[in-house]
Design an enzyme around this catalytic site. Structure first.
Site, mmCIF file in Angstrom:
data_model
loop_
_atom_site.group_PDB
_atom_site.id
_atom_site.type_symbol
_atom_site.label_atom_id
_atom_site.label_comp_id
_atom_site.label_asym_id
_atom_site.label_seq_id
_atom_site.Cartn_x
_atom_site.Cartn_y
_atom_site.Cartn_z
ATOM 1 C CG HIS A 103 -5.800 -18.020 -23.041
ATOM 2 N ND1 HIS A 103 -6.998 -17.650 -23.607
ATOM 3 C CD2 HIS A 103 -5.154 -16.871 -22.737
ATOM 4 C CE1 HIS A 103 -7.066 -16.324 -23.648
ATOM 5 N NE2 HIS A 103 -5.960 -15.831 -23.125
ATOM 6 C CG ASP B 271 -2.141 -20.888 -27.686
ATOM 7 O OD1 ASP B 271 -1.435 -20.078 -28.321
ATOM 8 O OD2 ASP B 271 -2.998 -20.547 -26.850
ATOM 9 C CD GLN C 250 1.942 -15.280 -23.899
ATOM 10 O OE1 GLN C 250 2.946 -14.563 -24.004
ATOM 11 N NE2 GLN C 250 0.745 -14.754 -23.699
ATOM 12 C CE LYS D 298 -1.296 -13.226 -26.388
ATOM 13 N NZ LYS D 298 -1.888 -12.395 -25.352
ATOM 14 C CB CYS E 199 -7.659 -15.488 -20.330
ATOM 15 S SG CYS E 199 -7.841 -13.759 -20.714
HETATM 16 N N1 ALA Z 1 -3.805 -13.806 -23.321
HETATM 17 C C1 ALA Z 1 -3.431 -12.496 -22.937
HETATM 18 C C2 ALA Z 1 -2.774 -12.486 -21.569
HETATM 19 O O1 ALA Z 1 -2.302 -13.497 -21.141
HETATM 20 C C3 ALA Z 1 -4.518 -11.522 -23.053
HETATM 21 O O2 ALA Z 1 -2.736 -11.459 -20.924
#
Ligand code: ALA
Length: 416
Positions: free
Chosen positions: A129, A208, A211, A234, A374
């Site tokens: 990202h 990171d 997710q 998230k 991103c």
């Molecule tokens: N990182 C976030 C996305 O993947 C905003 O949508």
């Protein structure tokens, strides 16, 4: 996991915890497939924010009166909740940041500025990202270290053989995402840790977890990251709060990030001394209600059980992948099967631009994300401008997926 094999029962129960799904979007039942961008909020989180402002609102760490003490105790308790939730060892501390982006910038500015020098190597991957690229580039411009980028392999994962070949005495940092926000690939973090221990034991490992934390049962002790970062919004929690989780000794050896109240020990015009971590990195009044509500999100997910969340989402993912196979002209970008991937699926369709697909879906009450997610370097390496991304959350059902697939069939016909 049999619970999700039955059509929808479990997810319908969870969906009822999220008041937004009582709403219509474009006069249609609201179907949300953009959890990777930001998750919807359950009542438990909304109520915790309301309570923090209405029942005992006060600033933290600053008052001897009951409400301030009460608010401070609720706020501080969230650090332990975070540690238990992600399996962080006792020797780790939790620093509250604004989000993942700020957590990575904190590491870059405090650790990177102190320990990176010309000739050092920082290893990133093609899957990162922008938040895990740009802070390192900004620092590179000042210091002059090298950035090495690990490409993807044919299955859409970070190529671990190339990573191994890049590791060496010059490596000072390996910074990778655990699950790709763009194409859902899961990184084998235990294997990366083992490779680093063997080939670059001096290097720090930044993971990171933006997710992964919301979608899988984690145990940080298994891969011992030096820096682990994630964001609350998230994780079905509020905006404005994220976490940097790292060994307390490592944090205490770093200079502060920002100066101000709360992070100091003693201030004078002849010199100022600082608190140890985590306070050292938390200048100014924090987002109090949001931190407490992040704790509520963690309690909510813990009451369901992350093993259950993971199994249900895997079942939904398999159903979604099957459904997408039947759409003419649709190609999935990244891992094709259920193994080694999470419930984040990017695709393109013949003749239809991702924005056109998203606009048709929007008219049907279905929210997806489109564009580069991103991850411009990733899109470039994949040879696409952007994709449509469908990402799953605990409130999605097989009925949602059926409606999505019907809508995509309509798109395929429209743009045939
Ligand atoms: N990182 C976030 C996305 O993947 C905003 O949508």
């Amino acid at each position: 996991m049999s619970v999700a094999m039955k059509k929808n029962d479990q997810q319908i129960l969870w969906r009822d915890d999220f008041p937004i799904f009582a709403n219509k979007m474009n006069n249609k039942d609201f179907i949300y497939f953009d959890t990777a961008s930001s998750a919807q909020k359950p009542n438990a989180v909304l109520n915790a924010i309301q309570a923090a402002y209405t029942n005992h609102y006060a600033n933290v760490h600053r008052g001897l009166y009951q409400y301030s003490q009460q608010q401070t105790a609720l706020f501080e308790a969230v650090r332990d909740k975070v540690k238990k939730f992600i399996g962080a060892p006792d020797s780790y501390a939790v620093v509250f940041t604004r989000n993942t982006t700020e957590a990575i910038n904190l590491v870059a500015q405090c650790w990177g500025r102190t320990y990176l020098h010309q000739g050092d190597e920082v290893i990133l991957s093609a899957l990162e990202h922008h938040a895990n690229i740009v802070p390192w580039q900004m620092l590179q411009n000042k210091i002059g270290f090298d950035i090495k980028v690990v490409p993807l392999n044919d299955s859409g994962h970070i190529d671990l053989e190339t990573l191994k070949s890049l590791l060496g005495s010059k490596t000072k940092l390996v910074a990778l995402n655990h699950i790709s926000n763009a194409i859902g690939s899961i990184l084998d973090v235990e294997r990366v840790r083992a490779m680093m221990d063997e080939h670059a034991p001096q290097a720090k490992f930044l993971v990171d977890g933006s997710q992964s934390v919301p979608h899988m049962k984690l145990n940080l002790a298994h891969f011992a990251p030096d820096f682990f970062v994630f964001t609350g919004h998230k994780l079905y929690g509020p905006n404005g709060v994220g976490c940097l989780v790292a060994p307390v000794e490592l944090l205490n050896a770093l200079p502060p990030y920002q100066g101000g109240g709360d992070m100091i020990e003693r201030v004078s015009f002849t010199g100022t001394t600082f608190q140890n971590a985590p306070a050292r990195f938390e200048a100014g009044t924090p987002v109090i209600a949001e931190v407490i509500a992040l704790g509520a999100a963690i309690d909510y997910l813990t009451s369901i059980g992350m093993e259950v969340v993971e199994a249900c989402e895997k079942d939904l993912l398999a159903y979604l992948l099957e459904g997408l196979k039947n759409i003419d002209g649709l190609s999935i970008i990244g891992p094709q099967g259920v193994e080694g991937r999470a419930g984040i699926i990017s695709f393109v369709m013949n003749n239809a631009h991702p924005s056109d697909i998203a606009m048709v879906l929007d008219q049907m009450g279905i929210a997806v994300r489109t564009g580069h997610h991103c991850c411009m370097p990733l899109m470039e390496s994949l040879g696409v401008e952007g994709t449509v991304r469908v990402s799953l959350g605990i409130y999605n059902t097989k009925d949602d997926i059926d409606l999505l697939c019907e809508a995509l069939k309509k798109v395929a016909r429209m743009f045939a």
